[in-house]
Structure formats: structure tokens, C-alpha cells
Design a protein around this motif. Structure first.
Motif, PDB file in Angstrom:
ATOM      1  N   THR A  62       5.777   8.145   3.258  1.00 42.48           N
ATOM      2  CA  THR A  62       6.037   8.062   1.818  1.00 42.48           C
ATOM      3  C   THR A  62       4.894   7.369   1.090  1.00 42.48           C
ATOM      4  N   GLN A  63       4.321   6.359   1.708  1.00 42.23           N
ATOM      5  CA  GLN A  63       3.197   5.640   1.100  1.00 42.23           C
ATOM      6  C   GLN A  63       1.992   6.552   0.895  1.00 42.23           C
ATOM      7  N   THR A  64       1.811   7.542   1.775  1.00 44.16           N
ATOM      8  CA  THR A  64       0.684   8.464   1.597  1.00 44.16           C
ATOM      9  C   THR A  64       0.859   9.313   0.342  1.00 44.16           C
ATOM     10  N   VAL A  67      -5.012   5.587   5.587  1.00 42.23           N
ATOM     11  CA  VAL A  67      -3.866   5.444   6.498  1.00 42.23           C
ATOM     12  C   VAL A  67      -3.878   4.045   7.122  1.00 42.23           C
ATOM     13  N   SER A  68      -5.049   3.544   7.480  1.00 40.52           N
ATOM     14  CA  SER A  68      -5.140   2.196   8.044  1.00 40.52           C
ATOM     15  C   SER A  68      -4.644   1.153   7.048  1.00 40.52           C
ATOM     16  N   ASP A  69      -5.017   1.327   5.780  1.00 38.44           N
ATOM     17  CA  ASP A  69      -4.531   0.392   4.745  1.00 38.44           C
ATOM     18  C   ASP A  69      -3.012   0.453   4.634  1.00 38.44           C
ATOM     19  N   SER A  94      -0.010  -2.391   5.092  1.00 35.58           N
ATOM     20  CA  SER A  94       0.831  -2.770   3.955  1.00 35.58           C
ATOM     21  C   SER A  94       2.324  -2.578   4.206  1.00 35.58           C
ATOM     22  N   VAL A  95       2.678  -1.649   5.090  1.00 33.09           N
ATOM     23  CA  VAL A  95       4.100  -1.392   5.371  1.00 33.09           C
ATOM     24  C   VAL A  95       4.615  -2.426   6.363  1.00 33.09           C
TER      25      VAL A  95
END
Length: 318
Positions: A229-231, A299-301, A305-306
Motif C-alpha cells: 500500500t505504501q508503494t 522500496v528500501s525506504d 518506514s513500515v
């Protein structure tokens, strides 16, 4: 052999030819066990085709190779009905897609129309020829390669096809010691005859069925959904990962857990494979290029963050 034992044996056998790429080999084996497809994106001459050929020998599966070129037609992949003058009937000439492992070499050299011939095969494990649907052998995996540095006579893969690859990885150049060992042992020729077959198509099908019993807790499922979802909401992402990506990450995490000797998934499994599973499915904004951010970095960030689910006993429960 157990799944971890089979995995390590396959890696050891493959490393007779491919030196110093243990992580990449493990990811490709994971893709095979997860019933997925792989895109190997790298410079010419680093061993992409050699790696795929070596793994086809190790797995003991039928393998076919297609050299993609601009004048390749869809029927050159799927096959076609040809009129037999002796019998007066049309007979099916099967294409190279009717195999277990399909090496699509330099896939970005073919025109989009030809590339799209693989879409049905990759997603539904079948091809349709003149209205007749023909199932593909099991297992079926597409191992595609492409050279990212060439632009002449190449065509970018459409997003719909990129989304059908479970992972995208690169081998990269070897370091000094790896290249020294490669020249010392493989400088004259590549000894494919020294590779031992460790399994076959039937056993791989059994492994794929066994992996379905790996348990995924609700906490891990939520963790996967939050990452994907973050993507979709990240400010540097124009198009995020699809629900197919969520399913792929879920399935790949189960395989990674099984290969590690566990019957349940933990957050580390998701983190290990998130970048190769998600990065190639995302389209970044112009601001991302200005910020010198690629999809892997985004994606690494997101992984940082999640919030990671705390270790609980319910990881062990379905």
C-alpha cells in the motif's frame, strides 16, 4: 531431501559454474518453487544465459531457449496449426513455450506484439492457438534476460508484462577474487557436463504443493499489505505495486520461509525478498529522478518506514 537440503544442494551444484552469486541463485530457486517467473536484467557477458542453462540442468526439467529478435512472431513462441498435405488436415506444431523452463533470451529485442504472446502463458499457464486452449506442462517458468544498456532495436517491456514477473534481479560484475576463480576453473570452457541433476519436474511439483502448507499469520499478512500500500501512496511513485504484487510477495515469503527450514513466515522473510518482488512493478515520478532515487531505494525506504510486527507466538499459527 527436505526443502532446505534440496535448496542448498541446488545452490552448491549451480556454483560449480556461477561463482559468487549465492543470493541471486537462491532467489531464482525461490521463484521456481513459488511458481513464478524471473527477469534477469544485466550487462552483456556477466553470465545470465549461463546461469539459466545451469539451473535447467540441475532441476532436471525440460528447457527450451528462444532468442528474441525484432522479426520474431507470436506463433514462433506459441506454435501454430500447419496444413498437412498427406492427411489433408491441420496439425499443431508446438512452439518452444511447451516446456518446463523457457529461456527468453534478450526479451526486449522483440516487438511488443511478440512479447505479448507470453502474457497468457505466464499468467494462466496455457496458450490459445486458433481458438483451442492448450495447457502448459507443470512446472512452467519463464526465465527472461535483457540488456539494459542497449537502446537500438530494443523495445521496453510493457507494465502488464513486467507485473507478471515475480522477481527482477541483476548479477552484476564479479569482484577480483570471483573473476580470478572463474578464469582459473572456467577459462577454457564451461563444463556443463560436470553438473548433476538433483531433481525432476515431478519432485518440483511436489515441493510447490508442500509449500502451500507454510503458515502466514494475520500480522504478517497485514505487514505485506502495508508495504505494498505504501508503494501506491509514496510521493515519488507514479504507479505503485498491484494486488498481483501483494499475492506474489505473500507466496514468495512462504517459499523463503520453507527454504530456511521453517513452517511459518516471519517479517525477515518479507524483508529479504521485498525489493526484488516489488521494485520492477513501480513507475517513479520525475521528482524521483531529480532526487536520484531508483525503485529499489524507494522500496528500501518503505521497509524502514513500515512498523515491523513484534515477535509473537501467533507467527506460528495460521
Amino acid at each position: 531431501m527436505t526443502i532446505p537440503e534440496l535448496t542448498e544442494a541446488m545452490i552448491t551444484e549451480t556454483e560449480k559454474i556461477i561463482v559468487g552469486k549465492t543470493k541471486q541463485i537462491r532467489l531464482i530457486i525461490m521463484t521456481l518453487f513459488a511458481e513464478g517467473h524471473m527477469l534477469l536484467d544485466d550487462m552483456p557477458g556477466v553470465g545470465k544465459t549461463t546461469l539459466v542453462k545451469t539451473l535447467s540442468i540441475v532441476t532436471g526439467c525440460n528447457a527450451r531457449r528462444i532468442q528474441f529478435v525484432p522479426d520474431l512472431l507470436p506463433s514462433d513462441i506459441t506454435g501454430m496449426n500447419i496444413y498437412d498435405q498427406k492427411s489433408g488436415e491441420f496439425k499443431l506444431r508446438q512452439g518452444p513455450v511447451m516446456t518446463n523452463i523457457l529461456l527468453a533470451d534478450e526479451i526486449n529485442r522483440a516487438i511488443p506484439r511478440t512479447q505479448s504472446a507470453l502474457l497468457e502463458a505466464m499468467e494462466e499457464r496455457q496458450v490459445t492457438i486458433d481458438g483451442e486452449t492448450i495447457p502448459l506442462p507443470k512446472p512452467f517458468i519463464v526465465m527472461a534476460t535483457q540488456n539494459p544498456v542497449e537502446s537500438e532495436t530494443t523495445f521496453q517491456l510493457p507494465a502488464a508484462q513486467m507485473d507478471r514477473f515475480l522477481i527482477k534481479i541483476s548479477l552484476g560484475y564479479p569482484d577480483f577474487s570471483e573473476e580470478f576463480e572463474m578464469l582459473k576453473n572456467l577459462g577454457d570452457e564451461i563444463p556443463f557436463s560436470s553438473i548433476n541433476r538433483l531433481t525432476d519436474a515431478e519432485q518440483i511439483n511436489c515441493v510447490q504443493q508442500e509449500i502451500r502448507n507454510v503458515r502466514v499469520s494475520d500480522a504478517i499478512t497485514q505487514y505485506i499489505i502495508e508495504i505494498v500500500t505504501q508503494t501506491r501512496s509514496h510521493p515519488l511513485v507514479k504507479m505503485g505495486a498491484s494486488p498481483r504484487a501483494s499475492r506474489g510477495l505473500y507466496k514468495a515469503a512462504k517459499v523463503w520461509a520453507a527454504m530456511s527450514g521453517r513452517s511459518f513466515v516471519i517479517p525477515d522473510d518479507v524483508q529479504e525478498i521485498a525489493i526484488p518482488c516489488l521494485a520492477h512493478r513501480m513507475l517513479l515520478t520525475g521528482e524521483a529522478r531529480l532526487a536520484r532515487k531508483n525503485a529499489e531505494a524507494v522500496v528500501s525506504d518503505i521497509l524502514h518506514s513500515v512498523a515491523v510486527p513484534p515477535a509473537k507466538e501467533d507467527f506460528f499459527e495460521a
